[in-house]
Structures are given as C-alpha cells and as structure tokens.
Design an enzyme around this catalytic site. Structure first.
Site, PDB file in Angstrom:
ATOM      1  CE  LYS A  52      -3.135   0.772   3.476  1.00 52.77           C
ATOM      2  NZ  LYS A  52      -3.293   2.132   4.029  1.00 52.77           N
ATOM      3  CB  SER A  53       3.808   2.314   1.992  1.00 52.82           C
ATOM      4  OG  SER A  53       3.229   2.228   3.263  1.00 52.82           O
ATOM      5  NE  ARG A  57       6.116   6.672   0.617  1.00 52.29           N
ATOM      6  CZ  ARG A  57       5.253   6.447   1.622  1.00 52.29           C
ATOM      7  NH1 ARG A  57       4.184   5.685   1.422  1.00 52.29           N
ATOM      8  NH2 ARG A  57       5.434   6.976   2.818  1.00 52.29           N
ATOM      9  N   GLY A 124      -5.310   7.964   5.410  1.00 53.57           N
ATOM     10  CA  GLY A 124      -4.431   8.949   6.034  1.00 53.57           C
ATOM     11  C   GLY A 124      -3.172   9.169   5.214  1.00 53.57           C
ATOM     12  NE  ARG A 152      -5.813   8.398  10.821  1.00 49.95           N
ATOM     13  CZ  ARG A 152      -5.120   7.590  10.044  1.00 49.95           C
ATOM     14  NH1 ARG A 152      -5.682   7.053   8.974  1.00 49.95           N
ATOM     15  NH2 ARG A 152      -3.877   7.312  10.332  1.00 49.95           N
ATOM     16  CB  SER A 197       4.796  10.072  11.563  1.00 50.92           C
ATOM     17  OG  SER A 197       3.948  10.184  10.437  1.00 50.92           O
ATOM     18  CD  GLN A 199       0.275   8.480   7.337  1.00 47.41           C
ATOM     19  OE1 GLN A 199      -0.250   9.354   8.012  1.00 47.41           O
ATOM     20  NE2 GLN A 199      -0.328   7.333   7.060  1.00 47.41           N
ATOM     21  CG  ASP A 350       0.115   0.133   9.493  1.00 48.46           C
ATOM     22  OD1 ASP A 350      -0.263   0.984  10.330  1.00 48.46           O
ATOM     23  OD2 ASP A 350       0.504   0.432   8.354  1.00 48.46           O
ATOM     24  NE  ARG A 426      -2.963  -1.731   8.257  1.00 45.92           N
ATOM     25  CZ  ARG A 426      -2.638  -2.149   7.039  1.00 45.92           C
ATOM     26  NH1 ARG A 426      -2.791  -3.407   6.701  1.00 45.92           N
ATOM     27  NH2 ARG A 426      -2.161  -1.291   6.146  1.00 45.92           N
TER      28      ARG A 426
HETATM   29  C1  S3P Z   1       2.485   4.877   6.136  1.00 44.12           C
HETATM   30  C2  S3P Z   1       2.983   5.246   7.345  1.00 44.12           C
HETATM   31  C3  S3P Z   1       2.413   4.800   8.630  1.00 44.12           C
HETATM   32  C4  S3P Z   1       1.465   3.628   8.479  1.00 44.12           C
HETATM   33  C5  S3P Z   1       0.546   3.806   7.301  1.00 44.12           C
HETATM   34  C6  S3P Z   1       1.338   3.946   6.017  1.00 44.12           C
HETATM   35  C7  S3P Z   1       3.128   5.384   4.894  1.00 44.12           C
HETATM   36  O1  S3P Z   1       1.709   5.863   9.215  1.00 44.12           O
HETATM   37  O2  S3P Z   1       0.708   3.438   9.646  1.00 44.12           O
HETATM   38  O3  S3P Z   1      -0.331   2.706   7.184  1.00 44.12           O
HETATM   39  O4  S3P Z   1       2.869   4.826   3.803  1.00 44.12           O
HETATM   40  O5  S3P Z   1       3.910   6.331   4.989  1.00 44.12           O
HETATM   41  P1  S3P Z   1       2.440   6.949  10.191  1.00 44.12           P
HETATM   42  O6  S3P Z   1       3.398   7.701   9.392  1.00 44.12           O
HETATM   43  O7  S3P Z   1       1.333   7.820  10.703  1.00 44.12           O
HETATM   44  O8  S3P Z   1       3.048   6.105  11.273  1.00 44.12           O
END
Ligand code: S3P
Length: 469
Positions: A52-53, A57, A124, A152, A197, A199, A350, A426
C-alpha cells in the site's frame, strides 16, 4: 485504447462495462457484517497484493514526474485509487492497459489547481502525503475524507507546512475538511519530526520538491523509507546522513527534475500478516505467501512472531525493483508470549492488531509497549483491539500506550463476540483471523473497509480453507 480501468477527467473511476456512475468508496455503503469460525488446517500458496505504501507513492511520483511511468503489481485498493483520482484532478493522466498502469506525469512544479475537493476516503497516507505535495503550490486545494479520516489529526503535517508559508483553513483541531493555499514561493525548512511517522517525513519531503533550496527532515527514529528510495529512483537530489546515535538527516534539493520510471510493486507485508497469523494459530496449517516485501523498516512482525516461536521460513530472498522480496512458508506453531521491544514499533506499527490475535493463542503473556501512535490510526486501534478481545473472552489489559494479552493456546472459551470495527480495515481483518482458531465464531460489524487495502482478502482466505462468511 483504454484498459480495465480509467480515471476520467472529472476524477471519476470507471471499469470496462461500467456505467458513468462513480465507483464510490465503500464508506458510503451499508455495513456488511461478516463471521469467521473454527477452521480445518489452512493450505496452499498465495501471492499477496501490492504494498500500500509503495502503491500510493507510485501514483504520486509517477503523476508528478516528466514522461511516462509504468507500474505492475499496484494495489488496486480504494485508498490507492483515491490517490490516483487526486493526481488526475491535478493534471496527471492515468490509465490501465492490460496489467500495467500507465501514467503521464505533469513534471515537477507543474501541478494544476483541482476544480473540486480531493476526496481521500479512508486514507491517512493519501491525504497527508498529498497535503505536502500540493500545499506549497500557489493554488487552493481542499481535502475531504470519510468519518474515520475526518477524526484524525492533521496538525502534524500542517505545522511544518505553515512554516514553509502555507495558509491553512481547517476544521477545529486541524481536522478535515481543510483547504491549503500555498505562497508564491515556499520557504525551505529544517524540521525535526516529533513523532515516529513516515507520513509526516514524506509530506515535508514532497513539499520540498516545489521549494527552492534545500529542505531537511531530521528523523530521530527511522520509519519506512519508501519515499527516500523512490524519490532517488525518480531522479530527485536526495541524500541521507545518519548520526552516530542513528538520527537521520534527509536533505532534498527543491525544484529539480523527476523522470518517469518502470516499477514492479512487491507484495504488502502488512497484508501478508493476516494469512500469516491465521496459519500460525490454525492447527495443521502449512501455507506459502509469495512475493512479500522484506524491507527491514517493515518486517518487525516477522521478527516478533519468530521470537514467539513461529515457524516461518524465509525462502528465495531476492531483489525486485530495488527492494528485498521473499516467499514465506508458514506452519501452525506453538506460540509463547514475549515482551515486544518498544523500539521495534515503527517497523510493525500497522501489525499490532493482528499480533494481539497471535498473542491470544500464545502461552503466557505478550507485553506490547510504545503504542501511542496506534491511538491515531484509522481508529483508536489500542482501544478497538482491547474491546474486541474482551468481547471474545481474551484476557487483556489496556494501558495508555501499552497492551498486555494473556493467551489460550487451545482457543477454549474464546470467540462468541461481535467486534466494532470503527471503519478500520485492520481491525476487521484481525478479528476475522481470531475466529478461525477460537472455540466459538467471531462476528465483525462491517467488512466493507477491507477493500481499502486488501480487496482479495475474503477470496484468498477462503481459498486457503478459512471459514469466513
Ligand atoms: C504509512 C505510514 C504509517 C502507516 C501507514 C502507512 C506510509 O503511518 O501506519 O499505514 O505509507 O507512509 P504513520 O506515518 O502515521 O506512522
């Protein structure tokens, strides 16, 4: 010619034979309860969907880079499709041709003002990364999302963006819906990320792409490094220095050129964790999960389960698209409770909900600490897990940022409850896994959100032999 999917000019997503109706996020659908029950051994081999990450991107960097980006193995979950729609609303051209997603990017610095709010649904990662990407442009961008995303905190991304000159008009407490308006020229910053984080780190690096000079992110605790690796792959001038205490200083030179790439997305270790734990707790199981991303910033769950006594064989380790990938052979195992090192949390953030399910079948206590970030995920995951365990007869103690679970290796007395999923994919998948080895069935109040990250979950699990309705 258009392939299976097409993101049309108005940001709507259509499949072949579909009407012009938007394929909407499942958050608007009626809740769909689901029940899992004691299963015979799980057997077979599965290929887990794309990470997913990395998939988010791919759409973001491919949509921004000059020229063509071609992607195979992309996760086609709702979260990712929303990121694709948002990139298209800002000028990227995105199509699917056969198995390949083909993107014509705008060129760095050339995004267009979207003519309607960008809807990130449940995601998010999509929302926060795109705030960084679009925020420094001298245009107005409005961000909306579902009931979960609207709760959030966004201040963690908005604070550094404000320092770069971005004006923010947000709902109370820096929540969605919010509108960003960038300055004529953004100011580069050096920013120490106050929480672990990826993100936040990524949002600042993306903002730095459209900012003159050097933007620096200081990261005291390393988190997933997909943004750094992929930006380098797309040709960004990005360097990383690491102090003797492990603090990382990530520098990006703004306003450079990104060039389209070919990417094969490896399987998501966070999705693999569900069949993996299911096989560990379901008697007689022996499954193979193919093509799993083994980037060390993501594999904390494998290390932890192995420390608990899990029989996980890592096979055919190889490199694919600049990332380590392997197949995992997983067999039913007698698990023991352990103390999970809190410093491991960023590499398995996660996976705590499904780790709590593994712990429910382990001998003794499993102690998990350093879980403060779990409170601000798609739901308050610490509370959601604790309530779900209690409803199903699992003894646990919820602390402010910790969870202790006392396991029942024979599964006796476990199950029989209904779990509130709070729009959290999840939580939904974790408790369906619990039901496979519990004495009594486990029901979740809604399985719709599973499509945000793992649309194949039900079919794959049933194919392995799981009893899930
Ligand atoms: C992610 C970062 C994580 C993770 C999310 C995906 C990302 O969040 O929990 O599912 O792809 O950068 P945080 O940066 O808030 O920890």
């Amino acid at each position: 010619m258009l392939g299976d999917y097409h993101l049309d000019q108005s940001g709507h997503f259509t499949a072949p034979n579909a009407t012009s109706e938007k394929s909407t996020m499942s958050h608007s659908a009626l809740p769909k309860p689901s029940t899992s029950s004691l299963s015979e051994k799980l057997e077979g081999s599965i290929r887990i969907p794309g990470d997913k990450s990395i998939s988010h991107r791919c759409f973001i960097f491919g949509g921004l880079a000059s020229g063509e980006t071609r992607i195979t193995g992309l996760l086609e979950g709702e979260d990712i499709l929303n990121t694709g729609r948002a990139m298209q609303a800002m000028g990227a051209k995105i199509d699917k041709q056969g198995d390949v997603w083909v993107i014509q990017g705008t060129g760095n610095g050339c995004l267009l003002e979207p003519d309607q709010p960008l809807d990130f649904g449940n995601a998010g990662t999509g929302a926060r990364l795109m705030m960084g990407l679009a925020g420094t442009y001298n245009m107005k961008t409005t961000f909306i999302g579902d009931a979960s995303l609207t709760k959030r905190p966004m201040g963690r991304v908005l604070d550094p963006l404000r320092q770069m000159g971005v004006q923010v008009d947000a709902a109370e407490g820096d929540r969605l819906p919010l509108t960003l308006h960038g300055p004529q020229t953004a100011a580069p910053i050096s920013y120490r990320v106050p929480m672990a984080s990826a993100q936040v780190k990524s949002a600042i690096l993306l903002a730095g792409l459209n900012t003159p000079g050097i933007t620096t992110v200081i990261e005291p605790v390393m988190t997933r490094d997909h943004t750094e690796k992929m930006l380098q792959g797309f040709g960004a001038e990005l360097t990383v220095e690491t102090d003797s205490d492990g603090t990382r200083h990530i520098h990006i030179v703004g306003q450079g050129k990104l060039t389209g790439q070919n990417i094969d997305v490896p399987g998501d270790p966070s999705s693999a964790a569900f069949p993996l734990v299911a096989a560990l707790i379901t008697k007689g199981s022996d499954i193979t999960i193919r093509n799993v991303l083994m980037n060390p910033t993501r594999t904390g769950i494998i290390t932890t389960l192995q420390e608990m006594g899990a029989n996980i064989e890592i096979l055919d380790q190889r490199l694919a698209g600049g990332e380590d990938v392997a197949d995992l052979r997983v067999r039913y195992s007698h698990l023991k409770g352990i103390i999970v090192p809190p410093e491991r949390a960023p590499s398995m953030i996660d996976e705590y909900p499904v780790l709590a399910i593994a712990a429910s079948f382990a001998e003794g206590e499993t102690i998990m600490d350093g879980l403060d970030e779990l409170r601000v995920k798609e739901s308050d995951r610490l509370a959601a897990v604790a309530r779900g365990l209690e409803a199903n007869g699992v003894e646990c103690v919820e602390g402010e940022m910790s969870l202790i679970v006392r396991g029942r290796p024979d599964g006796k007395g476990l199950g029989g409850g209904t779990v509130a999923t709070h729009l959290d994919h999840r939580i939904a998948m974790s408790f369906l896994v619990l039901g496979l080895a519990a004495e009594k069935p486990v029901t979740i109040d809604d399985g719709n959100m599973i499509a945000t990250s793992f649309p194949e979950f039900f079919d794959m699990m049933k194919g392995l032999g799981a009893n899930i309705d």
